[in-house]
Design a protein around this motif. Structure first.
Motif, PDB file in Angstrom:
ATOM      1  N   TYR A  96       0.846  -1.195   0.000  1.00  0.00           N
ATOM      2  CA  TYR A  96       0.000   0.000   0.000  1.00  0.00           C
ATOM      3  C   TYR A  96       0.881   1.244   0.000  1.00  0.00           C
ATOM      4  O   TYR A  96       1.621   1.497   0.955  1.00  0.00           O
ATOM      5  CB  TYR A  96      -0.905   0.004   1.229  1.00  0.00           C
ATOM      6  N   PRO A  97       0.854   2.050  -1.070  1.00  0.00           N
ATOM      7  CA  PRO A  97       1.681   3.255  -1.125  1.00  0.00           C
ATOM      8  C   PRO A  97       1.039   4.440  -0.405  1.00  0.00           C
ATOM      9  O   PRO A  97      -0.175   4.625  -0.460  1.00  0.00           O
ATOM     10  CB  PRO A  97       1.780   3.536  -2.628  1.00  0.00           C
ATOM     11  N   ARG A 125       1.653   9.964   6.181  1.00  0.00           N
ATOM     12  CA  ARG A 125       2.385   9.284   7.249  1.00  0.00           C
ATOM     13  C   ARG A 125       2.086   7.801   7.207  1.00  0.00           C
ATOM     14  O   ARG A 125       1.091   7.369   6.636  1.00  0.00           O
ATOM     15  CB  ARG A 125       1.990   9.865   8.613  1.00  0.00           C
ATOM     16  N   ILE A 126       2.924   7.008   7.840  1.00  0.00           N
ATOM     17  CA  ILE A 126       2.746   5.555   7.844  1.00  0.00           C
ATOM     18  C   ILE A 126       1.366   5.191   8.372  1.00  0.00           C
ATOM     19  O   ILE A 126       0.680   4.308   7.844  1.00  0.00           O
ATOM     20  CB  ILE A 126       3.829   4.882   8.712  1.00  0.00           C
ATOM     21  N   PHE A 127       0.921   5.911   9.402  1.00  0.00           N
ATOM     22  CA  PHE A 127      -0.341   5.578  10.063  1.00  0.00           C
ATOM     23  C   PHE A 127      -1.552   5.795   9.151  1.00  0.00           C
ATOM     24  O   PHE A 127      -2.639   5.294   9.435  1.00  0.00           O
ATOM     25  CB  PHE A 127      -0.489   6.424  11.337  1.00  0.00           C
ATOM     26  N   ASP A 128      -1.378   6.515   8.047  1.00  0.00           N
ATOM     27  CA  ASP A 128      -2.493   6.766   7.137  1.00  0.00           C
ATOM     28  C   ASP A 128      -3.065   5.481   6.549  1.00  0.00           C
ATOM     29  O   ASP A 128      -4.209   5.457   6.082  1.00  0.00           O
ATOM     30  CB  ASP A 128      -2.048   7.679   5.988  1.00  0.00           C
ATOM     31  N   VAL A 149       3.736  -1.003   3.804  1.00  0.00           N
ATOM     32  CA  VAL A 149       3.467   0.409   3.521  1.00  0.00           C
ATOM     33  C   VAL A 149       4.712   1.043   2.909  1.00  0.00           C
ATOM     34  O   VAL A 149       5.796   1.002   3.501  1.00  0.00           O
ATOM     35  CB  VAL A 149       3.053   1.157   4.801  1.00  0.00           C
ATOM     36  N   VAL A 150       4.541   1.609   1.728  1.00  0.00           N
ATOM     37  CA  VAL A 150       5.656   2.198   0.990  1.00  0.00           C
ATOM     38  C   VAL A 150       5.496   3.716   0.995  1.00  0.00           C
ATOM     39  O   VAL A 150       4.504   4.245   0.490  1.00  0.00           O
ATOM     40  CB  VAL A 150       5.686   1.676  -0.465  1.00  0.00           C
ATOM     41  N   MET A 151       6.448   4.411   1.565  1.00  0.00           N
ATOM     42  CA  MET A 151       6.420   5.857   1.655  1.00  0.00           C
ATOM     43  C   MET A 151       7.115   6.452   0.430  1.00  0.00           C
ATOM     44  O   MET A 151       8.294   6.193   0.182  1.00  0.00           O
ATOM     45  CB  MET A 151       7.107   6.328   2.939  1.00  0.00           C
ATOM     46  N   LEU A 152       6.356   7.267  -0.320  1.00  0.00           N
ATOM     47  CA  LEU A 152       6.827   7.740  -1.619  1.00  0.00           C
ATOM     48  C   LEU A 152       6.713   9.254  -1.772  1.00  0.00           C
ATOM     49  O   LEU A 152       5.947   9.910  -1.061  1.00  0.00           O
ATOM     50  CB  LEU A 152       5.992   7.100  -2.733  1.00  0.00           C
ATOM     51  N   GLU A 153       7.458   9.766  -2.735  1.00  0.00           N
ATOM     52  CA  GLU A 153       7.199  11.080  -3.290  1.00  0.00           C
ATOM     53  C   GLU A 153       6.463  10.834  -4.604  1.00  0.00           C
ATOM     54  O   GLU A 153       6.909  10.031  -5.435  1.00  0.00           O
ATOM     55  CB  GLU A 153       8.486  11.852  -3.552  1.00  0.00           C
ATOM     56  N   VAL A 185      10.186   1.740   3.483  1.00  0.00           N
ATOM     57  CA  VAL A 185       9.217   0.650   3.335  1.00  0.00           C
ATOM     58  C   VAL A 185       9.075  -0.032   4.693  1.00  0.00           C
ATOM     59  O   VAL A 185      10.083  -0.406   5.307  1.00  0.00           O
ATOM     60  CB  VAL A 185       9.680  -0.385   2.281  1.00  0.00           C
ATOM     61  N   TYR A 186       7.832  -0.168   5.160  1.00  0.00           N
ATOM     62  CA  TYR A 186       7.582  -0.748   6.473  1.00  0.00           C
ATOM     63  C   TYR A 186       6.609  -1.921   6.361  1.00  0.00           C
ATOM     64  O   TYR A 186       5.662  -1.875   5.577  1.00  0.00           O
ATOM     65  CB  TYR A 186       6.986   0.293   7.424  1.00  0.00           C
TER      66      TYR A 186
END
Length: 260
Positions: A96-97, A125-128, A149-153, A185-186
């Motif tokens: 999930y990005p 944020r990750i919690f989203d 969870v993948v945190m992206l620009e 990535v978490y």
């Protein structure tokens, strides 16, 4: 919560070789696999023979014979039946990005002209990802399930086709989301992983306290609380007026830790 090892250089190369402009030239109304989904799929498994594999009455985004990876760029609402079929077979990772940083660019659907991109003030944020898990909460404690969870620009391209304002921005449609960088990535695999991302809260806390700390609104507040409660992360521990009180559960707690 485990931080998944990432290869930022490889991700940047995949993003560089994909072009939103080329996609636009193919036709604004063309229905093709979206760039965000495509790039994440290729990032997590570069073997094309593992893509779109029929399995248990469904089609897995990625299946290498021992693990399934599903890329969910628009939420988990349609995941229930797939998880019901896939989880008994092998480990399943749902990707999930989240746009930690986002730029918005507008496209004129008649001319194909692109506006200059502008920075969105919203920071993901990750919690989203937690409120979205309401749709698959019954599976969150399954030993074969991992939420990644993948945190992206991201650069988001929207069509100037809205009917509710002179600028045509209100009510407009999203054409494409183009990932341009990866930050982290978490993996969420247990209640402890969820607990590690809880915002600072008073003890005990109400849903209003939680909404303020987590910066959530509307239905996302109750959805996140339900996910956390059913995952054993928070417990109900009384009432204050008409408000239910919660606290962070310890390892020995049951889901409900008091009458209310």
């Amino acid at each position: 919560m485990a931080q998944h090892e990432m290869n930022r250089a490889r991700f940047l190369q995949l993003a560089y070789t994909s072009s939103v402009l080329e996609h636009a030239r193919e036709g604004i109304g063309t229905y093709k696999e979206k760039k965000l989904h495509l790039i994440l799929k290729k990032y997590f498994d570069s073997d094309p023979t593992h893509e779109e594999v029929p399995l248990a009455g469904f089609v897995a985004d990625i299946y290498d014979g021992s693990e399934i990876i599903e890329i969910q760029t628009s939420g988990f609402a349609s995941m229930g039946d797939k998880l019901e079929a896939f989880l008994p077979l092998c480990p399943v990772t749902v990707v999930y990005p989240v746009a930690e940083k986002k730029w918005v660019c507008w496209i004129d659907p008649e001319t194909g002209e692109f506006s200059a991109k502008n920075r969105s003030p919203k920071k993901g944020r990750i919690f989203d990802a937690v409120p979205e898990m309401i749709y698959i909460r019954k599976y969150l404690q399954h030993p074969n399930l991992t939420i990644r969870v993948v945190m992206l620009e991201i650069e988001e391209y929207r069509l100037l086709d809205g009917k509710r304002s002179k600028t045509k921005k209100r009510g407009s449609h999203r054409f494409e989301r183009m990932p341009v960088d990866m930050f982290a990535v978490y993996d969420f695999h247990s209640a402890a992983d969820f607990a590690a991302q809880m915002p600072p809260l008073p003890e005990p806390f109400t849903s209003a306290d939680f909404a303020s700390a987590a910066r959530l609104r509307g239905r996302r507040i109750s959805a996140a609380l339900k996910v956390l409660e059913e995952s054993g992360v928070i417990c109900r521990c009384g009432k204050k007026g008409n408000s239910i009180l919660y606290r962070i559960c310890s390892a020995a707690d049951e889901f409900f830790c008091g009458d209310y």
